[in-house]
Motif scaffolding. Structure first.
Motif, short mmCIF file in Angstrom:
data_model
loop_
_atom_site.label_atom_id
_atom_site.label_comp_id
_atom_site.label_asym_id
_atom_site.label_seq_id
_atom_site.Cartn_x
_atom_site.Cartn_y
_atom_site.Cartn_z
N LYS A 36 0.83 -1.21 0.00
CA LYS A 36 0.00 0.00 0.00
C LYS A 36 0.86 1.25 0.00
O LYS A 36 0.59 2.22 -0.73
CB LYS A 36 -0.93 0.00 1.22
CG LYS A 36 -1.88 1.19 1.28
CD LYS A 36 -2.78 1.11 2.49
CE LYS A 36 -3.72 2.32 2.55
NZ LYS A 36 -4.62 2.26 3.75
N TYR A 39 2.38 1.68 -3.48
CA TYR A 39 1.40 2.18 -4.45
C TYR A 39 1.18 3.67 -4.25
O TYR A 39 1.11 4.45 -5.20
CB TYR A 39 0.06 1.45 -4.28
CG TYR A 39 0.09 -0.05 -4.53
CD1 TYR A 39 1.18 -0.66 -5.15
CD2 TYR A 39 -0.98 -0.85 -4.15
CE1 TYR A 39 1.21 -2.02 -5.35
CE2 TYR A 39 -0.96 -2.22 -4.37
CZ TYR A 39 0.14 -2.80 -4.98
OH TYR A 39 0.16 -4.15 -5.19
N GLN A 40 1.04 4.09 -2.99
CA GLN A 40 0.80 5.50 -2.68
C GLN A 40 1.98 6.36 -3.10
O GLN A 40 1.79 7.47 -3.61
CB GLN A 40 0.50 5.67 -1.19
CG GLN A 40 -0.83 5.07 -0.75
CD GLN A 40 -1.03 5.12 0.75
OE1 GLN A 40 -0.07 5.25 1.51
NE2 GLN A 40 -2.28 5.01 1.19
N ASN A 43 1.97 6.63 -6.92
CA ASN A 43 0.86 7.47 -7.34
C ASN A 43 1.15 8.94 -7.08
O ASN A 43 0.93 9.80 -7.95
CB ASN A 43 -0.42 7.07 -6.62
CG ASN A 43 -1.58 7.99 -6.94
OD1 ASN A 43 -1.98 8.10 -8.09
ND2 ASN A 43 -2.09 8.69 -5.94
N MET A 44 1.64 9.25 -5.89
CA MET A 44 1.93 10.64 -5.55
C MET A 44 2.96 11.23 -6.51
O MET A 44 2.83 12.36 -6.98
CB MET A 44 2.46 10.72 -4.12
CG MET A 44 2.86 12.12 -3.68
SD MET A 44 1.46 13.23 -3.46
CE MET A 44 0.83 12.64 -1.88
N ARG A 118 -5.57 14.03 0.50
CA ARG A 118 -5.58 12.72 -0.12
C ARG A 118 -5.73 12.87 -1.62
O ARG A 118 -6.62 13.56 -2.10
CB ARG A 118 -6.72 11.88 0.45
CG ARG A 118 -6.52 11.50 1.91
CD ARG A 118 -7.71 10.73 2.43
NE ARG A 118 -7.92 9.48 1.71
CZ ARG A 118 -8.98 8.69 1.86
NH1 ARG A 118 -9.94 9.04 2.70
NH2 ARG A 118 -9.10 7.57 1.18
N SER A 121 -5.64 8.56 -7.92
CA SER A 121 -4.61 8.14 -8.87
C SER A 121 -4.71 9.02 -10.12
O SER A 121 -5.72 9.69 -10.36
CB SER A 121 -4.82 6.68 -9.27
OG SER A 121 -5.95 6.55 -10.11
#
Length: 228
Positions: A36, A39-40, A43-44, A118, A121
């Protein structure tokens, strides 16, 4: 805006880990938490990269017809040069999408509290770019974040005018229940976020990649190392 493209707290996962008497459960938790976080992080980085590219294109924006024509020529030339250097993710269409992203979200990384908001994607944002109504776009974004909509769920809701149907109906529970039933199958694809060609290319996948989880993890870890 912070010059660093990514802020990845390496100690956060360690600080949050709580050992139990079940070693298998602990191991699974560690693996899933690390996935996780990876992935974050990816994506960021991708969202910030595309926003910055859009910002740079916008800085060349021209106000009159002659200058607008010049701007279009710039994008055409940029697409040719960037595609030759970095691959297919820099088509004219994609460059215009980066530009539109910046124009629609010029302050997405600036909040009054100073805390990071937050982010969805990049694939989610490409769907939101289809929504010209600012109020509708903000609503779809909020719902996508709070309800953890997949990209396909968001796309279906945008295409089916879900926002306007919710506004007009006198039975919101019925409309919402139907939406959840029709999109349930879209909510379980763990690898969905990399299936956007831009994301896949960013992670180093070929167009015919199988998107196995092991390949995904290797590519993500490789990319994360580039930003430290």
């Amino acid at each position: 805006m912070n010059n660093r493209l990514i802020d990845f707290d390496q100690n956060n996962m360690i600080n949050q880990f709580v050992k139990t008497d079940d070693i298998l459960m602990d191991m699974c938790g560690i693996i899933e938490s690390s996935q996780k976080a990876a992935y974050q992080a990816v994506n960021m980085t991708l969202v910030k990269r595309n926003w910055l590219l859009g910002y740079r294109i916008a800085s060349e924006e021209m106000q009159d017809r002659e200058r607008a024509k010049y701007g279009a020529e710039i994008i055409k030339n940029l697409s040719k040069e960037l595609s030759a250097e970095y691959g297919k993710g820099f088509t004219k269409t994609n460059l215009y999408a980066f530009y539109s992203f910046y124009k629609m979200y010029p302050k997405i990384f600036q909040t009054s509290s100073g805390k990071s908001q937050r982010l969805l994607s990049w694939s989610h944002y490409t769907v939101l770019l289809q929504v010209n109504d600012e109020k509708a776009r903000a609503w779809y974004e909020k719902e996508a974040v709070e309800q953890t909509w997949s990209v396909r769920t968001l796309q279906r809701n945008v295409s089916s005018q879900y926002y306007y149907r919710i506004l007009q109906t006198q039975n919101k529970e019925l409309v919402e229940g139907e939406m959840k039933e029709l999109t349930a199958k879209y909510q379980n694809d763990k690898l969905e976020f990399i299936k956007n060609p831009i994301v896949a290319e960013f992670l180093g996948f070929a167009s015919n990649a199988d998107f196995t989880e092991s390949d995904l993890e290797k590519s993500i870890l490789s990319n994360i190392q580039k930003f430290h």
